[in-house]
Scaffold this active site. Structure first.
Site, PDB file in Angstrom:
ATOM      1  CG  HIS A  82       7.735 -34.251  35.655  1.00 23.91           C
ATOM      2  ND1 HIS A  82       6.428 -33.855  35.576  1.00 23.91           N
ATOM      3  CD2 HIS A  82       8.458 -33.120  35.759  1.00 23.91           C
ATOM      4  CE1 HIS A  82       6.362 -32.536  35.621  1.00 23.91           C
ATOM      5  NE2 HIS A  82       7.578 -32.051  35.744  1.00 23.91           N
TER       6      HIS A  82
HETATM    7  C1  UD1 Z   1      12.481 -30.134  34.105  1.00 22.13           C
HETATM    8  C2  UD1 Z   1      12.246 -28.908  34.975  1.00 22.13           C
HETATM    9  C3  UD1 Z   1      10.867 -29.015  35.606  1.00 22.13           C
HETATM   10  C4  UD1 Z   1       9.795 -29.229  34.551  1.00 22.13           C
HETATM   11  C5  UD1 Z   1      10.158 -30.418  33.667  1.00 22.13           C
HETATM   12  C6  UD1 Z   1       9.185 -30.502  32.521  1.00 22.13           C
HETATM   13  C7  UD1 Z   1      14.245 -27.979  36.050  1.00 22.13           C
HETATM   14  C8  UD1 Z   1      15.006 -27.855  37.305  1.00 22.13           C
HETATM   15  N1  UD1 Z   1      13.213 -28.828  36.068  1.00 22.13           N
HETATM   16  O1  UD1 Z   1      12.466 -31.259  34.957  1.00 22.13           O
HETATM   17  O2  UD1 Z   1      10.577 -27.795  36.283  1.00 22.13           O
HETATM   18  O3  UD1 Z   1       8.579 -29.466  35.195  1.00 22.13           O
HETATM   19  O4  UD1 Z   1      11.473 -30.232  33.127  1.00 22.13           O
HETATM   20  O5  UD1 Z   1       9.171 -31.772  31.960  1.00 22.13           O
HETATM   21  O6  UD1 Z   1      14.559 -27.328  35.094  1.00 22.13           O
HETATM   22  N2  UD1 Z   1      15.841 -37.006  30.620  1.00 22.13           N
HETATM   23  C9  UD1 Z   1      15.901 -37.850  29.554  1.00 22.13           C
HETATM   24  N3  UD1 Z   1      15.627 -37.328  28.322  1.00 22.13           N
HETATM   25  C10 UD1 Z   1      15.309 -36.030  28.108  1.00 22.13           C
HETATM   26  C11 UD1 Z   1      15.279 -35.192  29.223  1.00 22.13           C
HETATM   27  C12 UD1 Z   1      15.546 -35.690  30.471  1.00 22.13           C
HETATM   28  O7  UD1 Z   1      16.185 -39.035  29.680  1.00 22.13           O
HETATM   29  O8  UD1 Z   1      15.054 -35.633  26.950  1.00 22.13           O
HETATM   30  C13 UD1 Z   1      16.129 -37.571  31.975  1.00 22.13           C
HETATM   31  C14 UD1 Z   1      17.596 -37.488  32.376  1.00 22.13           C
HETATM   32  O9  UD1 Z   1      17.892 -38.635  33.106  1.00 22.13           O
HETATM   33  C15 UD1 Z   1      17.607 -36.284  33.295  1.00 22.13           C
HETATM   34  C16 UD1 Z   1      16.253 -36.334  33.952  1.00 22.13           C
HETATM   35  O10 UD1 Z   1      15.376 -36.819  32.939  1.00 22.13           O
HETATM   36  O11 UD1 Z   1      18.649 -36.335  34.234  1.00 22.13           O
HETATM   37  C17 UD1 Z   1      15.754 -35.002  34.443  1.00 22.13           C
HETATM   38  O12 UD1 Z   1      15.770 -34.030  33.384  1.00 22.13           O
HETATM   39  P1  UD1 Z   1      15.894 -32.469  33.721  1.00 22.13           P
HETATM   40  O13 UD1 Z   1      15.726 -31.675  32.474  1.00 22.13           O
HETATM   41  O14 UD1 Z   1      17.101 -32.220  34.527  1.00 22.13           O
HETATM   42  O15 UD1 Z   1      14.690 -32.235  34.695  1.00 22.13           O
HETATM   43  P2  UD1 Z   1      13.148 -32.608  34.515  1.00 22.13           P
HETATM   44  O16 UD1 Z   1      12.803 -33.592  35.554  1.00 22.13           O
HETATM   45  O17 UD1 Z   1      12.859 -32.914  33.094  1.00 22.13           O
HETATM   46  N1  UDP Z   2       2.711 -33.265  27.912  1.00 16.71           N
HETATM   47  C1  UDP Z   2       2.783 -33.896  26.671  1.00 16.71           C
HETATM   48  N2  UDP Z   2       3.077 -35.238  26.637  1.00 16.71           N
HETATM   49  C2  UDP Z   2       3.281 -35.961  27.762  1.00 16.71           C
HETATM   50  C3  UDP Z   2       3.217 -35.309  29.035  1.00 16.71           C
HETATM   51  C4  UDP Z   2       2.936 -33.963  29.058  1.00 16.71           C
HETATM   52  O1  UDP Z   2       2.588 -33.256  25.640  1.00 16.71           O
HETATM   53  O2  UDP Z   2       3.530 -37.172  27.648  1.00 16.71           O
HETATM   54  C5  UDP Z   2       2.408 -31.830  27.965  1.00 16.71           C
HETATM   55  C6  UDP Z   2       1.232 -31.480  28.835  1.00 16.71           C
HETATM   56  O3  UDP Z   2       0.027 -31.569  28.094  1.00 16.71           O
HETATM   57  C7  UDP Z   2       1.566 -30.062  29.260  1.00 16.71           C
HETATM   58  C8  UDP Z   2       3.061 -30.086  29.363  1.00 16.71           C
HETATM   59  O4  UDP Z   2       3.510 -31.175  28.569  1.00 16.71           O
HETATM   60  O5  UDP Z   2       1.171 -29.125  28.288  1.00 16.71           O
HETATM   61  C9  UDP Z   2       3.475 -30.268  30.783  1.00 16.71           C
HETATM   62  O6  UDP Z   2       4.808 -30.632  30.838  1.00 16.71           O
HETATM   63  P1  UDP Z   2       5.461 -31.331  32.110  1.00 16.71           P
HETATM   64  O7  UDP Z   2       4.430 -32.067  32.851  1.00 16.71           O
HETATM   65  O8  UDP Z   2       6.628 -32.067  31.606  1.00 16.71           O
HETATM   66  O9  UDP Z   2       6.039 -30.099  32.928  1.00 16.71           O
HETATM   67  P2  UDP Z   2       5.453 -29.005  33.936  1.00 16.71           P
HETATM   68  O10 UDP Z   2       4.235 -28.410  33.346  1.00 16.71           O
HETATM   69  O11 UDP Z   2       5.217 -29.684  35.237  1.00 16.71           O
HETATM   70  O12 UDP Z   2       6.577 -28.041  34.066  1.00 16.71           O
END
Ligand code: UD1
Ligand code: UDP
Length: 387
Positions: free
Chosen positions: A222
């Protein structure tokens, strides 16, 4: 002991999971001393990225949901700051609790510190030393806005010291006289707590996906560097698909919506190929208990997630990290995680190494004793007692 009002700020999936460790410890040990208010920024909003965790992990629904949603960094963060500021002015909490390194963390840190509410940062001190990562900026700025900083690892604690934080500071603690602690990791608390509960769902869940223990590799992707550059995403997925076919092993991919959006938008042909490949199962994001089952029963993990890297260690699984650096450096030093970036040759080499050898790895206890949330809450209360 004092009675305090604590605002717990969440926004992204892993923060909701982390908050469950704190909420559980409050309910169990500190319900007479701590009143918790959960503020959800709405950074993640799909049911499977947010609501599923509140339901499954028994966290009470957020008292506030700012509904900020997705946007560019500036707009998203500024909407969060505005919303959090209004809540702080209304609620007048004793302190604000933040997790990790997302835009929700940064917004909470800026809103609270500028209104002079003490910020408590859980997962402080982690550094990738790569400031082109939005998370690295969020971490540094959040740490330097905090009053109590809980570092989950030795490396994180040392990073704080090298940035000028002093362990010997004495109370009263303030943003200008912060206190740093070496704790464990609250995600380890969660894994210990939820792994048993997950077991009850095991047979039905794994059978539903036709998965057999040790016969599949778990893959999550991601990070912006992997999802937003289509050449990179293409390279990673083509390499993994080839390896799966060659080694006759299933790849299970519970993909973040961001990855699916990139695939659908830019790599439609590859997305179709992957969906039609007998060795690949792309599935929607799963719940935390389901994720635990996928991690616990897989052969190996391939990920760019911070949380999933650590969970690979909790479940004693080797891990390929689809990044050039990691904040969880002890995993790499231990030899059980390999940094492979998006380099097809490196991915191939380390994938085959982990598949073909049985190196009898050790998985030392890097992340505490499973009681980190309790320790943190106790220290927070002590800060107010001393005031
Ligand atoms: C965010 C965090 C990242 C973390 C991740 C956990 C920042 C800068 N990044 O990244 O550090 O590892 O969350 O998962 O805060 N989207 C959906 N549905 C949702 C949420 C997001 O479709 O419920 C899509 C949207 O297109 C959005 C994209 O995902 O633009 C990115 O979402 P965003 O929250 O900006 O960043 P993450 O990649 O989720
Ligand atoms: N996770 C989850 N379902 C998923 C993917 C991840 O419950 O489909 C959990 C995972 O076990 C971990 C956390 O989400 O506890 C990690 O989140 P993510 O990878 O989105 O973000 P990061 O840790 O890189 O910020």
């Amino acid at each position: 002991m004092p009675n305090i009002k604590l605002i717990n700020i969440v926004g992204a999936r892993p923060q909701i999971i982390k908050a469950s460790a704190i909420s559980r410890a409050i309910r169990k040990h500190f319900s007479n001393q701590i009143t918790e208010i959960i503020v959800h920024t709405g950074q993640h909003y799909d049911k499977e990225m947010s609501e599923v965790f509140f339901d499954e992990l028994e966290i009470h629904k957020p008292q506030y949901n700012l509904g900020v949603g997705s946007a560019g960094h500036g707009r998203q963060t500024s909407l969060m700051i505005t919303g959090i500021e209004e809540i702080l002015i209304k609620e007048k909490p004793d302190c604000v609790l933040l997790y990790g390194d997302t835009n929700s963390t940064l917004a909470g840190a800026l809103a609270a510190s500028k209104l002079h509410y003490p910020v408590i940062h859980i997962e402080a001190g982690l550094r990738s030393f790569n400031k082109s990562m939005p998370e690295e900026l969020n971490r540094i700025m959040s740490d330097h806005s905090s009053t109590l900083l809980f570092a989950p690892t030795n490396a994180a604690f040392k990073n704080l010291m090298s940035e000028g934080f002093r362990p010997e500071n004495s109370p009263p603690y303030t943003i200008s006289n912060p206190k740093i602690y070496l704790t464990g990791d609250i995600m380890y608390d969660n894994t210990l707590f939820f792994a048993g509960l997950a077991e009850k769902k095991k047979d039905k869940f794994l059978e539903g996906l036709s998965l057999i223990r040790n016969n599949y590799v778990l893959v999550t992707i991601h990070r912006d560097t992997n999802t937003d550059d289509i050449t990179v995403l293409n390279k990673i997925l083509v390499t993994l698909k080839t390896l799966a076919e060659e080694k006759d092993i299933i790849l299970v991919m519970p993909f973040h919506p961001r990855t699916i959006i990139s695939l659908k938008t830019w790599l439609g042909k590859l997305y179709e190929d992957l969906k039609n490949c007998a060795h690949i199962k792309i599935i929607p994001p799963v719940s935390f208990l389901e994720m635990i089952l996928l991690e616990k029963n897989c052969r190996m993990i391939v990920t760019d997630s911070g949380g999933v890297q650590k969970e690979s260690h909790f479940f004693k699984k080797p891990c390929l990290v689809l990044r050039k650096e990691t904040e969880w450096i002890e995993l790499v030093n231990n030899g059980t995680a390999k940094l492979v970036g998006s380099d097809p040759d490196l991915i191939r080499k380390e994938f085959l190494n982990f598949m073909d050898s049985d190196p009898g790895f050790e998985y030392p206890a890097f992340y505490g004793n499973g009681k980190t949330a309790e320790f943190i809450l106790n220290e927070i209360l002590l800060m107010f007692e001393k005031e």
